[in-house]
Enzyme design. Structure first.
Site, mmCIF file in Angstrom:
data_model
loop_
_atom_site.group_PDB
_atom_site.id
_atom_site.type_symbol
_atom_site.label_atom_id
_atom_site.label_comp_id
_atom_site.label_asym_id
_atom_site.label_seq_id
_atom_site.Cartn_x
_atom_site.Cartn_y
_atom_site.Cartn_z
ATOM 1 N N ARG A 1 0.806 -1.212 0.000
ATOM 2 C CA ARG A 1 0.000 0.000 0.000
ATOM 3 C C ARG A 1 0.843 1.267 0.000
ATOM 4 O O ARG A 1 0.604 2.185 -0.790
ATOM 5 C CB ARG A 1 -0.941 0.030 1.216
ATOM 6 C CG ARG A 1 -2.303 -0.568 0.976
ATOM 7 C CD ARG A 1 -2.781 -1.235 2.222
ATOM 8 N NE ARG A 1 -1.835 -2.240 2.658
ATOM 9 C CZ ARG A 1 -1.789 -3.478 2.161
ATOM 10 N NH1 ARG A 1 -2.647 -3.843 1.246
ATOM 11 N NH2 ARG A 1 -0.888 -4.347 2.571
ATOM 12 N N ARG B 1 11.562 3.417 3.066
ATOM 13 C CA ARG B 1 11.225 2.498 4.153
ATOM 14 C C ARG B 1 12.474 1.692 4.478
ATOM 15 O O ARG B 1 13.164 1.215 3.581
ATOM 16 C CB ARG B 1 10.082 1.565 3.778
ATOM 17 C CG ARG B 1 9.867 0.457 4.825
ATOM 18 C CD ARG B 1 8.587 -0.310 4.601
ATOM 19 N NE ARG B 1 7.432 0.529 4.862
ATOM 20 C CZ ARG B 1 6.172 0.092 4.824
ATOM 21 N NH1 ARG B 1 5.934 -1.178 4.546
ATOM 22 N NH2 ARG B 1 5.180 0.913 5.067
ATOM 23 N N HIS C 1 5.763 5.960 11.284
ATOM 24 C CA HIS C 1 5.207 5.807 9.943
ATOM 25 C C HIS C 1 4.284 7.012 9.712
ATOM 26 O O HIS C 1 3.059 6.892 9.707
ATOM 27 C CB HIS C 1 4.428 4.496 9.839
ATOM 28 C CG HIS C 1 4.127 4.060 8.440
ATOM 29 N ND1 HIS C 1 4.196 4.922 7.356
ATOM 30 C CD2 HIS C 1 3.743 2.863 7.927
ATOM 31 C CE1 HIS C 1 3.874 4.265 6.257
ATOM 32 N NE2 HIS C 1 3.599 3.020 6.575
#
Length: 312
Positions: free
Chosen positions: A59, A109, A137
């Site tokens: 996602r 990430r 996040h």
């Protein structure tokens, strides 16, 4: 939206990097993008996004790429470290220097906590943290807050229940800390004793007089909750496979548990889910996790347009 010019050229490592006013402006811009299909289309033409994913993602990575493409920009990068020079031993600092020389902004990430902050020290372009270990996040937090605002009407005077892996869940840590900045927020943290919220966050809440409780029973908490944030037990955070297997199905949200929830309950999940939400819940109008994923694209469009300065 000219007030968002304050975000031009800035990095986002954790939600606290932006003021509440700046986040509210981002939410307003995201809602405008959602309602007006062609708003800001092609505004980022000629801009390049470097997506550096040292850890698997669906996602977050796809929504960033979709956001950039919808804005008319382009993307490049890698989806796992094996396809980068990190597999040859290249340092993070050198990877960032390289990517910054090609791109206008970097989304990264990394499984190591603090990696995003380190990246900002070597990058000449804005860095957006797409998750650093169990730490932060922030764009998922923006997604979560926008979803609550859109579906509940505001982000105040609500009780939020967090259920599942609260120890390693970076989405939980980011959202809980962000919610603490709003008025009259109550939080219920539901987890097995092995996966409770880290002490540093609880101590921070105590100092700020933020109301929260810790429990192990989901069913008894359901009638109190306005927003239920379910999370999976993350296999990749465990060193011991036996511990993961023992804890992975501790909480499963099913129709029986949902029956005890409020009529206007909102069920969120950062996804991916494994077994913690039964697929039968998908048909319940209170299930908002797929809508949540779509709001993530809109808020990332707003973020990219703002930090790239195309609103000026």
């Amino acid at each position: 939206m000219h007030q968002l010019s304050s975000l031009k050229g800035r990095s986002l490592v954790e939600p606290e990097d932006f003021t509440l006013e700046e986040m509210e402006l981002l939410f307003s811009l995201a809602e405008k993008i959602e309602k007006e299909e062609n708003y800001l289309r092609d505004s980022c033409r000629g801009k390049l996004l470097a997506a550096l994913f040292f850890e698997p993602s669906t996602r977050t990575r796809l929504s960033f790429e979709a956001a950039m493409l919808r804005l008319g920009g382009s993307c490049f990068g890698f989806a796992e470290p094996g396809s980068s020079s990190a597999s040859k031993g290249e340092s993070l600092a050198d990877t960032i220097r390289m990517a910054a020389s090609y791109a206008d902004t970097i989304v990264m990430r990394n499984p190591k906590e603090g990696a995003a902050l380190l990246a900002t020290q070597y990058s000449t372009v804005p860095v957006i943290n797409a998750g650093d270990g169990g730490h932060h996040h922030p764009t998922q937090t923006l997604t979560d807050l926008l979803t609550i605002k859109r579906l509940h009407g505001n982000i105040e005077n609500i009780t939020v229940g967090f259920c599942g892996d609260l120890k390693f869940g970076r989405t939980v840590h980011s959202l809980a800390k962000a919610l603490a900045r709003y008025n009259n927020i109550k939080m219920i943290f539901i987890s097995p004793s092995e996966l409770v919220l880290p002490e540093y966050i609880k101590n921070m809440f105590k100092k700020q007089n933020i109301e929260f409780t810790e429990r192990e029973n989901l069913e008894k908490s359901m009638p109190e909750i306005d927003v239920l944030y379910m999370t999976r037990v993350q296999r990749e955070r465990f060193f011991n496979e036996d511990d993961y297997i023992r804890l992975k199905d501790t909480y499963v949200l099913n129709t029986e548990k949902m029956a005890a929830g409020k009529e206007k309950l909102i069920v969120l999940h950062p996804l991916p889910r494994v077994n913690e939400i039964s697929i039968e819940i998908d048909a319940d109008p209170r299930a908002a996790y797929f809508a949540q994923a779509k709001y993530g694209m809109y808020v990332r469009m707003a973020l990219l347009a703002s930090i790239l300065g195309v609103l000026c």
